[in-house]
Design a protein around this motif. Structure first.
Motif, PDB file in Angstrom:
ATOM      1  N   ALA A   4       0.832  -1.208   0.000  1.00  0.00           N
ATOM      2  CA  ALA A   4       0.000   0.000   0.000  1.00  0.00           C
ATOM      3  C   ALA A   4       0.868   1.260   0.000  1.00  0.00           C
ATOM      4  CB  ALA A   4      -0.933  -0.007   1.206  1.00  0.00           C
ATOM      5  N   SER A   5       1.934   1.248   0.789  1.00  0.00           N
ATOM      6  CA  SER A   5       2.837   2.403   0.823  1.00  0.00           C
ATOM      7  C   SER A   5       3.510   2.614  -0.527  1.00  0.00           C
ATOM      8  CB  SER A   5       3.915   2.206   1.888  1.00  0.00           C
ATOM      9  OG  SER A   5       3.339   2.073   3.151  1.00  0.00           O
ATOM     10  N   ALA A   6       3.890   1.525  -1.173  1.00  0.00           N
ATOM     11  CA  ALA A   6       4.528   1.617  -2.484  1.00  0.00           C
ATOM     12  C   ALA A   6       3.564   2.193  -3.516  1.00  0.00           C
ATOM     13  CB  ALA A   6       5.025   0.249  -2.923  1.00  0.00           C
ATOM     14  N   LEU A   7       2.312   1.762  -3.475  1.00  0.00           N
ATOM     15  CA  LEU A   7       1.311   2.274  -4.421  1.00  0.00           C
ATOM     16  C   LEU A   7       1.006   3.750  -4.174  1.00  0.00           C
ATOM     17  CD1 LEU A   7      -1.145  -0.743  -4.620  1.00  0.00           C
ATOM     18  CD2 LEU A   7       0.485   0.020  -6.350  1.00  0.00           C
ATOM     19  N   VAL A   8       0.912   4.130  -2.914  1.00  0.00           N
ATOM     20  CA  VAL A   8       0.645   5.533  -2.580  1.00  0.00           C
ATOM     21  C   VAL A   8       1.820   6.409  -3.008  1.00  0.00           C
ATOM     22  CG1 VAL A   8       0.369   7.154  -0.658  1.00  0.00           C
ATOM     23  CG2 VAL A   8      -0.984   5.063  -0.729  1.00  0.00           C
ATOM     24  N   VAL A  66      14.076   4.839  -7.627  1.00  0.00           N
ATOM     25  CA  VAL A  66      15.165   5.449  -6.856  1.00  0.00           C
ATOM     26  C   VAL A  66      14.751   5.649  -5.402  1.00  0.00           C
ATOM     27  CG1 VAL A  66      16.524   7.565  -6.594  1.00  0.00           C
ATOM     28  CG2 VAL A  66      16.213   6.552  -8.854  1.00  0.00           C
ATOM     29  N   ILE A  67      13.579   6.228  -5.181  1.00  0.00           N
ATOM     30  CA  ILE A  67      13.129   6.518  -3.818  1.00  0.00           C
ATOM     31  C   ILE A  67      12.849   5.231  -3.047  1.00  0.00           C
ATOM     32  CG2 ILE A  67      11.282   7.595  -2.460  1.00  0.00           C
ATOM     33  CD1 ILE A  67      11.151   9.740  -4.669  1.00  0.00           C
ATOM     34  N   ALA A  68      12.215   4.250  -3.687  1.00  0.00           N
ATOM     35  CA  ALA A  68      11.951   2.975  -3.018  1.00  0.00           C
ATOM     36  C   ALA A  68      13.262   2.267  -2.681  1.00  0.00           C
ATOM     37  CB  ALA A  68      11.077   2.083  -3.891  1.00  0.00           C
ATOM     38  N   GLY A  69      14.246   2.366  -3.559  1.00  0.00           N
ATOM     39  CA  GLY A  69      15.546   1.769  -3.275  1.00  0.00           C
ATOM     40  C   GLY A  69      16.213   2.407  -2.071  1.00  0.00           C
ATOM     41  N   ILE A  70      16.113   3.727  -1.962  1.00  0.00           N
ATOM     42  CA  ILE A  70      16.682   4.429  -0.805  1.00  0.00           C
ATOM     43  C   ILE A  70      15.968   4.020   0.477  1.00  0.00           C
ATOM     44  CG2 ILE A  70      16.903   6.709   0.275  1.00  0.00           C
ATOM     45  CD1 ILE A  70      17.419   7.814  -2.556  1.00  0.00           C
ATOM     46  N   ILE A  71      14.644   3.923   0.418  1.00  0.00           N
ATOM     47  CA  ILE A  71      13.869   3.556   1.607  1.00  0.00           C
ATOM     48  C   ILE A  71      14.171   2.118   2.027  1.00  0.00           C
ATOM     49  CG2 ILE A  71      11.536   3.097   2.465  1.00  0.00           C
ATOM     50  CD1 ILE A  71      10.613   5.497   0.754  1.00  0.00           C
ATOM     51  N   LEU A  72      14.185   1.202   1.069  1.00  0.00           N
ATOM     52  CA  LEU A  72      14.400  -0.214   1.396  1.00  0.00           C
ATOM     53  C   LEU A  72      15.834  -0.503   1.816  1.00  0.00           C
ATOM     54  CD1 LEU A  72      12.259  -1.900  -1.395  1.00  0.00           C
ATOM     55  CD2 LEU A  72      11.721  -1.674   1.033  1.00  0.00           C
TER      56      LEU A  72
END
Length: 95
Positions: A4-8, A66-72
């Motif tokens: 859900a966070s990824a979709l938002v 890019v942002i998801a990679g930084i978060i994960l």
């Protein structure tokens, strides 16, 4: 990050990119000199919405990766951006 966070995150990025792309290369009725009676001269004549939606999709996907990679990866955490120390002291530093 949950699904859900990824979709938002993707939806927010897509709309931000789309709203930035909307005014780019718009040809108004006033620019073309063909003003339809009852409309404003600044009304768009050629807006290219489909092309802008596709561009927004690809740019948002790149930004999301890019942002998801930084978060994960944990390179930037919530503690890194907690300027007012609302999360309290870091329990891992006390040990």
């Amino acid at each position: 990050m949950s699904i859900a966070s990824a979709l938002v995150l993707y939806a927010v990025l897509w709309f931000l990119v789309f709203l930035i792309a909307l005014p780019v290369r718009v040809q108004t009725q006033g620019d073309l000199g063909q003003i339809v009676a009852g409309t404003h001269a600044g009304a768009p004549e050629h807006h290219h919405l489909k092309k802008k939606a596709w561009i927004s999709t690809f740019v948002a996907a790149l930004l999301w990766a890019v942002i998801a990679g930084i978060i994960l990866s944990g390179a930037i955490t919530m503690r890194d951006i907690d300027m007012f120390d609302r999360m309290g002291p870091d329990s891992t530093l006390a040990q």
